[in-house]
Scaffold this active site. Structure first.
Site, PDB file in Angstrom:
ATOM      1  N   GLU A 100      29.214  31.193  49.125  1.00  0.00           N
ATOM      2  CA  GLU A 100      28.303  30.423  48.284  1.00  0.00           C
ATOM      3  C   GLU A 100      27.989  29.128  49.031  1.00  0.00           C
ATOM      4  O   GLU A 100      28.906  28.417  49.446  1.00  0.00           O
ATOM      5  CB  GLU A 100      28.960  30.109  46.931  1.00  0.00           C
ATOM      6  CG  GLU A 100      28.022  29.302  46.063  1.00  0.00           C
ATOM      7  CD  GLU A 100      28.538  29.047  44.655  1.00  0.00           C
ATOM      8  OE1 GLU A 100      29.666  29.452  44.329  1.00  0.00           O
ATOM      9  OE2 GLU A 100      27.779  28.414  43.896  1.00  0.00           O
ATOM     10  N   ARG A 150      44.241  35.955  49.626  1.00  0.00           N
ATOM     11  CA  ARG A 150      43.651  34.721  50.129  1.00  0.00           C
ATOM     12  C   ARG A 150      44.577  34.098  51.147  1.00  0.00           C
ATOM     13  O   ARG A 150      45.798  34.210  51.038  1.00  0.00           O
ATOM     14  CB  ARG A 150      43.604  33.705  48.989  1.00  0.00           C
ATOM     15  CG  ARG A 150      42.398  33.612  48.206  1.00  0.00           C
ATOM     16  CD  ARG A 150      42.548  32.475  47.206  1.00  0.00           C
ATOM     17  NE  ARG A 150      41.604  31.426  47.541  1.00  0.00           N
ATOM     18  CZ  ARG A 150      40.302  31.556  47.362  1.00  0.00           C
ATOM     19  NH1 ARG A 150      39.793  32.658  46.856  1.00  0.00           N
ATOM     20  NH2 ARG A 150      39.485  30.581  47.682  1.00  0.00           N
ATOM     21  N   LYS A 205      37.048  24.613  48.032  1.00  0.00           N
ATOM     22  CA  LYS A 205      35.874  23.797  48.358  1.00  0.00           C
ATOM     23  C   LYS A 205      35.740  22.615  47.410  1.00  0.00           C
ATOM     24  O   LYS A 205      35.308  21.545  47.809  1.00  0.00           O
ATOM     25  CB  LYS A 205      34.615  24.663  48.326  1.00  0.00           C
ATOM     26  CG  LYS A 205      34.451  25.480  49.597  1.00  0.00           C
ATOM     27  CD  LYS A 205      33.113  26.165  49.649  1.00  0.00           C
ATOM     28  CE  LYS A 205      33.125  27.407  48.804  1.00  0.00           C
ATOM     29  NZ  LYS A 205      31.909  28.219  48.945  1.00  0.00           N
TER      30      LYS A 205
END
Ligand code: ATP
Ligand code: MG
Length: 570
Positions: free
Chosen positions: A42, A268, A278
């Site tokens: 994103e 992850r 982020k």
């Protein structure tokens, strides 16, 4: 091999569980034996080392299987996305050594198709317009241990739903007043299946679509369809989406895609002494805790590039940590070690003095300059040698002299002799001090002209070898030393009443001005990497100017934290 060549990437040993599935699918002729993956960031921030793991996995599998990997901006959230991030993402993926050829996509380019698919679901009786709002939606949804209740709007007719959805799009209703929801199962044990929203009304200009839309598709709806539109075969994502997989499959089934992609989840990456969210990284930037996304202390790819981490070392690190199904915390020392290993092979050695102490060689002729041969890289014979100037006044490292040397200190001290790297034996004969502070400001020394090259013909030995630069020839430089951004191994696991920012390391950066580097570094471009002998690996920073070079310490020669941590952790 060039450091931007990605062909060295590959599984360290055998196949991990994802590569095994891909391999099985190919053998079974699934998707016609094709492999196509994608990396779908994103564009709401810069990529970090966690993304590097996903990039290496997706592009790596495509490379290894002769398949394809797309780069897709997952950009359906108008509030936080920006073209600046898109450009940065492209640059970072390229820098890591991967290429998407012409397969660069935006989920926002699918808005029309997504809308059509939503209409199709409505027509099939699989979606409805719901007027419940905020608080009510959660009340109807129930809790994990308690089934939800059907929305009072669930049984609207197809015609009414089509009309309302059309009018949502046309902007007839206020933000948040209605949603389009999938009609699945309000009693499902999986909360994601309790009639999730597909579209919401939100009047916010999109960075690419402008004001064309006032309804935006939700991630869970956009993602599987984007994968299907692009003929993705294996959709790899992180573990937190495991519970979303039934929904992913539900959409693809209802919309009858012929050869639907398969979602597979992996763990992850978490790395010690840093954060990889982020949102938190943005907070560090906006709060001024770091100098920007490319601050060399950041775990971002732009930060690591500026710090001097070679892309090949990041790929090696991703190979080494492998792919697993269980979340874990990887030691940052492992990443630093991969960086060290690559730089040991590739970075030329030079001499630089970070905390200079002046040395006058009293028996060396005034005005004389000799060019001595210095080895560029002992690990790489082809790297050759370079001349370094030697003269009467030198700088050595302050720490390489002790007036009262402790036991086992083999460097310079009054009356003691050491070897100057690539040069001569040097003996300290006197010490000059600042009368006010008592600080040592200069050493008076003699050299032995018979020891050129660093060996005495009479066989006499010295215990220490130190580096140096010629005062008249060396160039001024600034050197920035870095340490972990957080003192705590897992700053996100901060405990009650604590915030990860409470563990910011106040000593994560030390700036040394007045350093001196050998003149062969003149004009070194930003990004060039060196080993400063005995001190570590350093990289030229873009802040360098005609006034002087600026260096970032990429990594020290050894892992100094290993010892400290063992001590503090008991
Ligand atoms: P964040 O929580 O930091 O915002 P994200 O997962 O929302 O991360 P995206 O831009 O959506 O960020 O991520 C793009 C891809 O990178 C996704 O497929 C995601 O699974 C993967 N990814 C993100 N962070 C990690 C990580 N720490 N380890 C492995 N893969 C990751
Ligand atoms: Mg995401």
């Amino acid at each position: 091999m060039k450091d931007d060549d990605a062909s060295s990437s590959g599984p360290a040993a055998g196949l991990d569980f994802i590569r095994q599935i891909v391999d099985d699918d190919r053998r079974a002729g699934k998707h016609g034996g094709r492999v196509q993956t994608r990396f779908p960031p994103e564009p709401n921030g810069y990529l970090h080392i966690g993304h590097a793991k996903a990039i290496c996995l997706n592009f790596g599998i495509a490379q290894e299987t002769g398949g394809l990997c797309n780069l897709r901006m997952d950009d359906t959230n108008p509030e936080t996305e920006d073209q600046e991030y898109v450009r940065a993402i492209e640059k970072d993926v390229r820098w890591l050594g991967f290429d998407w050829a012409e397969r660069f996509f935006y989920a926002s380019d699918y808005f029309d198709r997504l809308y059509e698919c939503a209409v199709q679901l409505v027509e099939g009786g699989h979606a409805y317009v719901c007027d419940l709002q905020g608080e009510e939606v959660s009340r109807y949804r129930g809790r994990w241990d308690e089934p939800g209740r059907d929305s009072p709007y669930r049984e609207r007719s197809v015609a009414e739903n089509l009309d309302l959805f059309e009018r949502m799009r046309a902007g007839e209703f206020p933000d948040g007043s209605r949603t389009l929801r999938a009609k699945i199962d309000m009693a499902s044990s999986n909360m994601n299946m309790r009639d999730p929203a597909l579209y919401r009304i939100r009047r916010a200009p999109h960075y690419r679509q402008g004001d064309r839309w006032c309804i935006y598709p939700m991630y869970d709806f956009t993602h599987p369809l984007s994968d299907a539109y692009e003929d993705i075969t294996h959709s790899l994502c992180t573990l937190e989406f495991e519970d979303h997989r039934p929904l992913y499959d539900w959409f693809l089934e209802r919309l009858a895609f012929e050869s639907p992609p398969r979602q597979i989840e992996f763990a992850r990456l978490n790395v010690t002494h840093t954060v990889l969210s982020k949102r938190k990284l943005l907070e560090l930037v906006e709060g001024g805790h770091v100098d920007g996304w490319d601050d060399p202390r950041m775990p971002t790819l732009v930060g690591m590039r500026r710090r001097g981490y070679p892309p090949g070392a990041i790929r090696d690190f991703c190979d080494r940590i492998g792919i697993a199904k269980a979340n874990s915390l990887v030691q940052i020392a492992q990443l630093e070690d991969a960086v060290r290993q690559e730089l040991n092979r590739t970075a030329p050695r030079v001499m630089a003095v970070l905390r200079p102490l002046r040395v006058v060689i009293e028996n060396y002729p005034e005005g004389q300059v000799e060019q001595l041969d210095a080895v560029n890289n002992p690990e790489d014979p082809a790297a050759g040698t370079r001349p370094v100037p030697f003269s009467r006044v030198l700088y050595i490292e302050h720490g390489d002299f002790r007036e009262d040397p402790p036991r086992k200190y083999f460097r310079l001290a009054p009356g003691r002799e050491v070897r100057l790297r690539y040069a001569y034996f040097l003996k300290c004969t006197g010490v000059v001090k600042d009368p006010a502070s008592g600080e040592v400001t200069e050493l008076r020394c003699t050299y032995d002209p018979e020891t050129r090259g660093g060996y005495a013909p009479d066989g006499r030995k010295v215990r220490g070898t130190i580096h140096w630069v010629s005062a008249a020839h060396a160039r001024p430089a600034e050197v920035r030393l870095y340490d972990h951004l957080f003192t705590r191994e897992d700053p996100e696991d901060a405990g009650a009443g604590q915030d990860y920012k409470d563990y910011l390391n106040p000593a994560s950066r030390e700036v040394l001005t007045g350093c001196r580097v050998e003149s062969s570094l003149d004009g070194a471009p930003a990004g060039r990497r060196y080993q400063f002998e005995r001190q570590g690996y350093f990289c030229v920073d873009p802040d360098s100017s005609d006034a002087g070079l600026v260096f970032n310490r990429t990594v020290s020669l050894r892992d100094t934290w290993a010892k400290i941590e063992r001590k503090t952790l008991g």
